[in-house]
Design an enzyme around this catalytic site. Structure first.
Site, mmCIF file in Angstrom:
data_model
loop_
_atom_site.group_PDB
_atom_site.id
_atom_site.type_symbol
_atom_site.label_atom_id
_atom_site.label_comp_id
_atom_site.label_asym_id
_atom_site.label_seq_id
_atom_site.Cartn_x
_atom_site.Cartn_y
_atom_site.Cartn_z
ATOM 1 N N SER A 66 0.416 -1.143 -0.025
ATOM 2 C CA SER A 66 -0.180 -0.234 -0.077
ATOM 3 C C SER A 66 0.761 1.150 -0.403
ATOM 4 C CB SER A 66 -0.498 0.036 1.287
ATOM 5 O OG SER A 66 -1.403 1.200 0.567
ATOM 6 N N ARG A 108 -0.288 -3.447 -7.445
ATOM 7 C CA ARG A 108 -1.523 -4.632 -7.237
ATOM 8 C C ARG A 108 -2.661 -3.701 -7.729
ATOM 9 N NH1 ARG A 108 -3.667 -2.627 -0.748
ATOM 10 N NH2 ARG A 108 -6.090 -3.117 -1.785
ATOM 11 N N CYS A 120 -0.939 -8.914 -8.997
ATOM 12 C CA CYS A 120 -1.990 -7.498 -9.010
ATOM 13 C C CYS A 120 -3.028 -8.233 -8.802
ATOM 14 C CB CYS A 120 -0.977 -6.843 -9.298
ATOM 15 S SG CYS A 120 -0.969 -6.822 -11.809
ATOM 16 N N CYS A 166 4.751 -13.918 -11.523
ATOM 17 C CA CYS A 166 3.061 -13.076 -11.649
ATOM 18 C C CYS A 166 4.044 -12.535 -9.810
ATOM 19 C CB CYS A 166 2.045 -14.037 -11.511
ATOM 20 S SG CYS A 166 0.317 -13.463 -10.516
ATOM 21 N N CYS A 185 -0.253 -5.981 -17.848
ATOM 22 C CA CYS A 185 1.234 -6.643 -16.474
ATOM 23 C C CYS A 185 1.962 -5.871 -16.219
ATOM 24 C CB CYS A 185 1.199 -7.552 -16.920
ATOM 25 S SG CYS A 185 1.533 -8.497 -15.596
ATOM 26 N N THR A 218 -7.252 1.577 4.121
ATOM 27 C CA THR A 218 -6.822 0.641 5.702
ATOM 28 C C THR A 218 -7.636 0.741 6.729
ATOM 29 O OG1 THR A 218 -4.815 0.523 4.560
ATOM 30 C CG2 THR A 218 -4.595 -0.109 7.223
ATOM 31 N N CYS A 232 -4.635 -8.293 -14.608
ATOM 32 C CA CYS A 232 -4.735 -9.380 -15.925
ATOM 33 C C CYS A 232 -6.809 -9.889 -15.676
ATOM 34 C CB CYS A 232 -3.685 -10.564 -16.211
ATOM 35 S SG CYS A 232 -4.240 -11.699 -13.950
#
Length: 550
Positions: free
Chosen positions: A49, A295, A522, A519, A493, A331, A525
């Site tokens: 984050s 992400r 995130c 990968c 990506c 959060t 895709c």
């Protein structure tokens, strides 16, 4: 294995719920069994984050969090807003809803690790490195009884290897889904139980960030800067952030709305252009990169919220979609939703004795009621029209004007609610409508190639296991996405997972290659693929990124 409450996901929402349940039980000297399953190799390994967080829900759980050593070390001291042109950074008035007075700049992965330790001290069973791969439904097909973890030691053809270990059933009176943005189980659950109304959908952004150690003379602890403008055009929603943490560390990144139209746009390359801007590069010169990550994040707001409860469970945190986009914060809402769900779950299981064998599945109606009476709902309702206002004919400028008017004066007190136009995957337009974007080559000082950045995520996946990025139809990418959209997967990506390479078996043609070992989980895709042909599923537990200080 049977528990009172099964929690899927060891992030802020899931751990807040687990902690609250155990605190309530301890207060009344009773027992409630709670398990948290987390696909990351350890708690916090998959947490990424900005982050500058509000502490209210943390204080609800631990009023003495400072004395307990929670890793919130750097108070937010200054807020700045800049509009970037290609060469300059122009100051803008700082929006009041983005004020960070009283907040803390943190590594959320470190905060989550600390919450995990506190949960274990309270008696929560925490299973890191454990991926939930299937939901257990009741005989009626409309209630949830728990989850099944995925099998380990399976080869790429789904056959058991010598290391094979079967998954286990974790059954609970209640199952709380806290998978984060676009959870692999939650997306199917929402469809199956019809938790969203027809025509309702979530919208997303992609956040890409790095943590740097900068020269001490350039470090300004507690300073927060948000940017608009360059490198994005006026049709593309997004902006940058630069947060000065403690110990000469700076967290910086770029968030791009995944409703962008140009298939040639590469969020990763736009982030490199952001760093190359003089305002940013002057800060970074002489420093070094410590971490990289990316992400997806939820941006739909209150218009996109699904029903939060169902027979046998509930959705909490980013799985539900509780991020406040104008604040660029989620959060505090994630943790508060975990607390609200835990309060309702404890009352149903302990005070009312619901959920016993043979009884109807528990319906957490009180959770939804408490949510609508909470600070979460109030702030999401107030800003509900900000994000979709950027889809007017005036583009970004129209959104800026409306957002200023709405947040400064109207405070959401209008008799209408803007709706999102289309799901993100449907916003991409054919490549023939655009010119390819020529991105500059990396200088290996400030900007880097994508595989170098991926190496800084610590990501890893067990060899010879089923590819967790599943194609519903193996021909679609080459037949549709490549000719129509110029193969957007290789650009959207942020980890270099997808490529169109020469097909040795068919000279002159291309084939679609999936480098699943890259990968970083995130989920972009699964969200942005215009054909909706890619299904993100969980790999073996413990696989994926190993984020540090993110």
């Amino acid at each position: 294995m049977e528990y009172d409450v099964v929690i899927v996901g060891g992030g802020p929402a899931g751990l807040a719920a687990a902690i609250r349940l155990k605190q309530l039980a301890a207060k009344e000297d009773t027992e409630v069994s709670v398990i948290v399953v987390e696909k990351g190799g350890e708690i916090g390994a998959h947490t990424l984050s900005g982050a500058c967080i509000e502490t209210g829900p943390l204080e609800e759980l631990f009023p003495d969090w400072k004395e307990l050593g929670a890793p919130l070390n750097q108070p937010a001291l200054e807020d700045h807003m800049k509009y970037l042109t290609a060469k300059h950074a122009l100051p803008l008035p700082h929006p009041p809803q983005m004020s960070n007075a009283g907040n803390y700049i943190v590594s959320l992965s470190n905060v989550v690790k600390w919450l995990g330790e506190k949960a274990e001290e309270l008696g929560v069973d925490i299973f890191p490195g454990t991926a939930a791969s299937e939901i257990i439904y009741g005989e009626d097909g409309a209630s949830v009884c728990g989850i099944i973890t995925n099998d380990a030691g399976v080869d790429k053809d789904f056959k058991p290897k010598s290391t094979f270990t079967p998954g286990i059933e974790l059954r609970g009176k209640l199952t709380l889904f806290a998978e984060g943005c676009h959870g692999s189980l939650t997306k199917g659950l929402i469809r199956k139980l019809k938790l969203r109304e027809d025509g309702q959908f979530q919208t997303y952004g992609l956040g890409i960030k790095e943590v740097w150690e900068v020269e001490p003379a350039k470090h300004s602890p507690g300073t927060i800067t948000h940017t608009m403008g360059y490198p994005l055009d006026y049709k593309t929603y997004g902006g940058g952030f630069i947060y000065h943490m403690e110990d000469n560390k700076v967290s910086l990144g770029l968030v791009i709305g995944l409703d962008y139209e140009n298939p040639y746009l590469s969020p990763y390359q736009e982030f490199q252009r952001f760093k190359a801007h003089p305002f940013v590069s002057n800060l970074l010169k002489g420093g070094r990169v410590l971490s990289y990550g990316g992400r997806a994040l939820v941006e739909g707001g209150i218009q996109s919220l699904p029903k939060l409860y169902f027979p046998g469970g509930a959705l909490i945190g980013d799985t539900a979609g509780l991020m406040n986009v104008p604040k660029i914060k989620g959060t505090h809402n994630a943790m508060k939703s975990g607390i609200l769900a835990a309060d309702s779950a404890y009352k149903a299981i302990v005070a009312e004795g619901q959920g016993e064998e043979g009884a109807p599945a528990i319906a957490l109606t009180e959770y939804e009621t408490a949510f609508k009476d909470s600070s979460i709902y109030k702030e999401l309702y107030e800003v509900r029209n900000v994000r979709p206002s950027f889809h007017t004919g005036l583009g970004i400028w129209g959104g800026i004007v409306w957002s200023g008017l709405d947040t400064l004066l109207l405070k959401g007190r209008v008799p209408f609610t803007f709706q999102h136009k289309n799901p993100d995957h449907a916003m991409l337009k054919p490549a023939a409508m655009f010119k390819p974007i020529e991105y500059p080559k990396p200088d290996n000082e400030i900007t880097f190639d994508i595989l170098t950045s991926v190496s800084r995520t610590g990501t890893g996946h067990t060899e010879n296991q089923p590819v967790h990025l599943r194609l519903k139809d193996t021909s679609v990418q080459v037949k549709e996405n490549l000719p129509v959209y110029a193969g957007p997967e290789q650009r959207f990506c942020p980890a270099g997972v997808y490529e169109y390479v020469d097909d040795e078996a068919n000279p002159g043609q291309k084939r679609f290659q999936i480098n699943s070992q890259n990968c970083i989980h995130c989920k972009t895709c699964d969200i942005k693929d215009p054909a909706q042909n890619i299904n993100w599923t969980v790999p073996e537990g413990g696989n994926g990124p190993q984020y540090v200080d993110t």
